[in-house]
Design a protein around this motif. Structure first.
Motif, PDB file in Angstrom:
ATOM      1  N   LEU A  26       0.825  -1.206   0.000  1.00 28.58           N
ATOM      2  CA  LEU A  26       0.000   0.000   0.000  1.00 28.58           C
ATOM      3  C   LEU A  26       0.859   1.255   0.000  1.00 28.58           C
ATOM      4  CD1 LEU A  26      -2.771  -1.090   2.566  1.00 28.58           C
ATOM      5  CD2 LEU A  26      -2.889  -1.120   0.072  1.00 28.58           C
ATOM      6  N   ALA A  27       1.909   1.251   0.831  1.00 25.71           N
ATOM      7  CA  ALA A  27       2.794   2.421   0.894  1.00 25.71           C
ATOM      8  C   ALA A  27       3.498   2.645  -0.443  1.00 25.71           C
ATOM      9  CB  ALA A  27       3.817   2.238   2.009  1.00 25.71           C
ATOM     10  N   ASN A  28       3.931   1.575  -1.080  1.00 25.27           N
ATOM     11  CA  ASN A  28       4.574   1.701  -2.398  1.00 25.27           C
ATOM     12  C   ASN A  28       3.612   2.306  -3.415  1.00 25.27           C
ATOM     13  OD1 ASN A  28       6.949   0.559  -1.464  1.00 25.27           O
ATOM     14  ND2 ASN A  28       6.557  -1.466  -2.346  1.00 25.27           N
ATOM     15  N   THR A  29       2.359   1.865  -3.368  1.00 23.55           N
ATOM     16  CA  THR A  29       1.374   2.360  -4.334  1.00 23.55           C
ATOM     17  C   THR A  29       1.103   3.847  -4.134  1.00 23.55           C
ATOM     18  OG1 THR A  29       0.354   0.167  -4.391  1.00 23.55           O
ATOM     19  CG2 THR A  29      -0.938   2.002  -5.257  1.00 23.55           C
ATOM     20  N   VAL A  30       0.953   4.253  -2.890  1.00 24.39           N
ATOM     21  CA  VAL A  30       0.744   5.679  -2.615  1.00 24.39           C
ATOM     22  C   VAL A  30       1.938   6.493  -3.087  1.00 24.39           C
ATOM     23  CG1 VAL A  30       0.434   7.406  -0.798  1.00 24.39           C
ATOM     24  CG2 VAL A  30      -0.808   5.235  -0.681  1.00 24.39           C
ATOM     25  N   ALA A  31       3.139   5.993  -2.853  1.00 21.57           N
ATOM     26  CA  ALA A  31       4.338   6.714  -3.299  1.00 21.57           C
ATOM     27  C   ALA A  31       4.393   6.816  -4.815  1.00 21.57           C
ATOM     28  CB  ALA A  31       5.583   6.017  -2.765  1.00 21.57           C
ATOM     29  N   ILE A  32       3.936   5.780  -5.509  1.00 27.64           N
ATOM     30  CA  ILE A  32       3.949   5.800  -6.979  1.00 27.64           C
ATOM     31  C   ILE A  32       3.009   6.868  -7.515  1.00 27.64           C
ATOM     32  CG2 ILE A  32       3.289   4.514  -9.049  1.00 27.64           C
ATOM     33  CD1 ILE A  32       4.270   1.967  -7.552  1.00 27.64           C
ATOM     34  N   VAL A  33       1.774   6.889  -7.044  1.00 24.15           N
ATOM     35  CA  VAL A  33       0.775   7.771  -7.653  1.00 24.15           C
ATOM     36  C   VAL A  33       0.788   9.174  -7.067  1.00 24.15           C
ATOM     37  CG1 VAL A  33      -0.697   5.847  -8.312  1.00 24.15           C
ATOM     38  CG2 VAL A  33      -1.076   6.975  -6.110  1.00 24.15           C
ATOM     39  N   ALA A  34       1.141   9.307  -5.769  1.00 20.98           N
ATOM     40  CA  ALA A  34       1.081  10.615  -5.112  1.00 20.98           C
ATOM     41  C   ALA A  34       2.450  11.241  -4.900  1.00 20.98           C
ATOM     42  CB  ALA A  34       0.365  10.487  -3.767  1.00 20.98           C
TER      43      ALA A  34
END
Length: 812
Positions: A26-34
């Protein structure tokens, strides 16, 4: 490329717990998009950050102004699935701004509450009722909506309450082309880029729910897209994906690298980033497969930052340009370079794409702020020289998808063929409305140094007649678009035994992307030289309509006939056509070339003027652009040259395009009539060079329905395509065909030979070099060389080679 499974993680002192893995995902995904505080503090990311914030504010204003039956103003709900998809996307765009470091809306719980309220409202009124949902396009329900919802839930994880379990249950239920609310690898809908999208959504859903089994299953399903397609041993009957020769197919039979292919590339690179640091992370072999896609699948199809039209399916009719397509690929390469051991070549290619493109690249369009940061670092690194992944001279036979690309300094030539394996075109949902001949040997000739939007793209398709696509041979008749024929974007007849509905398999077969019926379509490469060939035939709809298989009101059109060859050299492309005729006796026209120019450009013609004549050569020069193409006609046929302004709306090619009138000066060279035809395309030619062709070096050795062959004395090259069963002879070359063959004299009295099977159905091909007693110096696996009375025999075992080229180097 070889089939592989998702690699296991490198051994660690202690395996992370599933919950820790889920939190990292989840943290990786947030870092990717945001983005992260580090990435978003960079000046290069300021434009992206402003775009995220401004978009969210605009969506919030839309929430405030919404009327009855709307969540956002101007987006009415209830019957339009695209609007429902759009509403979920708008909620995601608001949520994104609340998680982007540096955004004025960062951590604004009041704004996040509005997003959560919107999710509840949509579920209660327009999404949660399974009996009322799933109308329109299946993609919205199984992929588009799920992607927006899942990413929104990831961004707001910790504040969603029971919304996560509620929505995941509904998203599972809407996976109706799956099985029991999960992926079905036997479904024709769950393949290639579509499968990558669905499984990425399910990975994130598993992380939200803390269900490691869901993550593991989704990744196991996704790993199938990394496996090279073996057409002789299909898994789950799937033909969609990457092939050994670099081809990419989606929708079962459509050459699609430039649209679905780039989507798949983007998704799997994002998956690599999402999994980083978890027990699910892959090893180096996975990223090496993806690197192979870039080098062998994408790079040949990108010319000076422009994605070639021949691999874009129906997307070719959209107003987005080839430069925009390449920007998507570029972001994936930037991110991939972060995960390969030796990234110098990839980083150099990033610089090459930027420097060679006529359009400035705006990284604000990247999905990830982190990608913008990495891109800026690459561009600023003086230790990374710009470098193309293509050698200056390269010919690639993408025979698995019936495409050929020929590259030289100064130009690139892209050829679209079709067969009983590959669709003649793709039409769908009002896109690519007039595609009828785009897979019948149509070509695009890209010239160096110009803005390709001025010569190709949607404005080319808009202003050039669909009956005058370069390289095509067509009957003289008027055809109607699908909406004109049936009053909707598809053919509807659910009561027929074939069950025609908007997304039925019969719709695909007969309306959306029909295959041809010819078995002969292929080509061979020898080093940087190539030969390609195909036989024009009717498509499946016409044949089955004639057989009484299709309904009476279904309209099918008959094709012209011709046997065609393209010989791809250094300064010229030689085109031969034989047996040109129409089975119904209609007039037939072959288009040598069509080009467009801006109305104000200075276009000069040499060797002929508009009208009909018998020129030996013709030269088209756009002096404003600094480009030129020459045409040589060895047999001096009656040629018609036209140069005139054309104005049409972009809606001619795509119903959803803006009703924008486009005016171009359209140049067309055609030859009418049956029989045989030979001509040369000479990119960048001067008048002096065109005059010199009267003395060689190209000579046509044969041009009939049995064999087509040329020789180039300067290159010491002979190339031949043979079309009939049995032996065919030309010069000192005999070929047991059908086959494609190139021979070339090399220094030290060596001879190189390359052969391939253009039918993909032969067990072996035999070539006899008469009068030459040679021995093998180097041969590919499957090639046997023997000295025989009267010459040297080269035999290649082509069984299940799927059009691959086999080479041998011979010497005295």
């Amino acid at each position: 490329m070889t089939a592989l499974s998702v690699p296991t993680a490198t051994a660690q002192p202690a395996r992370p717990t599933p919950r820790a893995d889920a939190d990292r995902l989840l943290a990786n995904t947030v870092a990717i998009v945001a983005g992260t505080p580090e990435s978003n503090a960079r000046q290069e990311v300021a434009g992206k950050l402003a775009l995220i914030t401004d978009t969210a504010r605009a969506r919030l204003a839309g929430l405030d102004a919404a009327g009855d039956g709307e969540l956002f103003a101007g987006v009415p709900l209830g019957t339009d699935d695209a609007n429902l998809n759009r509403s979920f996307q708008y909620l995601y765009e608001i949520a994104l701004a609340t998680r982007a470091p540096g955004s004025a809306l960062l951590d604004d719980e009041a704004v996040q509450d509005r997003v959560l309220d919107g999710l509840r409202w949509l579920h209660e009124r327009y999404y949660g009722d399974q009996s009322a949902g799933y109308y329109g396009n299946w993609f919205h329900w199984e992929i588009g909506i799920s992607a927006s919802v899942t990413r929104t839930l990831v961004l707001l994880a910790g504040r969603t309450g029971d919304l996560t379990t509620t929505y995941v249950a509904s998203m599972d239920a809407y996976l109706r082309n799956g099985k029991d609310g999960d992926v079905d690898l036997d479904s024709r809908f769950h393949t290639g880029a579509n499968l990558a999208d669905i499984t990425t959504n399910r990975v994130l859903q598993g992380a939200l729910l803390g269900e490691d089994a869901r993550i593991t299953k989704a990744l196991a399903d996704q790993r199938t897209v990394f496996a090279t397609i073996d057409p002789y041993h299909l898994q789950h009957g799937v033909t969609d994906g990457y092939y050994a020769d670099g081809s990419f197919i989606q929708h079962h039979s459509v050459a699609y690298t430039g649209s679905y292919g780039k989507g798949l590339l983007t998704r799997v690179v994002q998956t690599i980033k999402i999994l980083d640091g978890t027990a699910h992370a892959g090893g180096g072999d996975l990223v090496e497969v993806v690197r192979g896609w870039v080098v062998n699948g994408f790079a040949p199809l990108i010319f000076e930052g422009w994605m070639m039209e021949v691999v874009k399916g129906r997307a070719v009719s959209r107003t987005t340009t080839g430069y925009t397509d390449v920007a998507v690929v570029l972001e994936a390469i930037v991110d991939l370079a972060d995960h390969v051991p030796d990234a110098a070549a990839l980083k150099g290619y990033v610089k090459h794409l930027r420097e060679s493109s006529a359009a400035p690249l705006d990284p604000t369009g990247f999905v990830s702020p982190g990608s913008i940061q990495r891109y800026a670092d690459i561009m600023a690194d003086p230790s990374v020289p710009a470098g193309d992944l293509n050698p200056p001279a390269r010919t690639v036979a993408f025979n698995a998808m019936d495409r050929t690309v020929h590259r030289r300094p100064g130009y690139a030539f892209a050829l679209a063929r079709s067969s009983d394996r590959i669709s003649r075109y793709e039409y769908m949902n009002g896109e690519n409305l007039v595609p009828w001949f785009s897979g019948d040997g149509a070509h695009h000739l890209y010239l160096s140094g110009q803005d390709q939007t001025a010569a190709h793209g949607v404005d080319f398709l808009t202003t050039v007649s669909p009956y005058r696509l370069p390289g095509t041979t067509v009957p003289v008749e008027e055809r109607s678009t699908i909406p004109e024929l049936y009053g909707r974007f598809w053919y509807e007849n659910p009561g027929h035994p074939l069950g025609f509905t908007s997304s039925s398999e019969s719709q695909n077969t007969y309306v959306y992307f029909p295959r041809a019926t010819n078995t002969h379509s292929g080509g061979v490469t020898l080093g940087a030289y190539g030969a390609a060939s195909m036989v024009l035939a009717d498509d499946v709809p016409f044949v089955d309509k004639a057989a009484g298989i299709l309904p009476d009101d279904f309209v099918a059109y008959r094709n012209a006939r011709a046997t065609k060859s393209w010989f791809l050299l250094d300064d010229e492309i030689v085109v031969l056509a034989a047996g040109i005729h129409d089975p119904d006796g209609r007039a037939v026209v072959t288009t040598v070339d069509s080009r467009i120019a801006a109305p104000a450009d200075r276009v000069v013609l040499g060797g002929a003027v508009p009208g009909t004549s018998r020129p030996r050569w013709l030269r088209y020069a756009n002096e404003t652009e600094g480009t030129a193409v020459g045409y040589v006609f060895p047999d001096r046929p009656r040629v018609t040259v036209e140069l005139a302004p054309v104005t049409r709306s972009r809606r001619v090619v795509r119903a959803a395009n803006p009703d924008t009138a486009v005016t171009k000066n359209v140049f067309t060279v055609t030859v009418a009539g049956a029989g045989e035809l030979a001509y040369l395309l000479v990119p960048g030619a001067t008048e002096a060079a065109l005059l010199a062709y009267a003395r060689g070096p190209v000579r046509v050795l044969a041009n009939d329905r049995r064999v087509q062959a040329i020789t180039h004395t300067g290159l010491g090259l002979v190339a031949a395509n043979t079309f009939a069963d049995g032996w065919a002879h030309t010069g000192r070359l005999s070929v047991h065909g059908p086959a494609s063959v190139i021979t070339r004299r090399l220094p030290d009295r060596r001879v190189a030979v390359a052969v391939s099977d253009p039918t993909m159905g032969r067990d072996e091909i035999t070539v006899l070099l008469r009068g030459q007693r040679l021995r093998p110096l180097a041969v590919d696996e499957g090639v046997e060389v023997r000295r025989v009375p009267g010459g040297t025999q080269v035999r290649a075992r082509t069984r299940q080679a799927h059009g691959a080229s086999f080479t041998a180097t011979l010497g005295i």
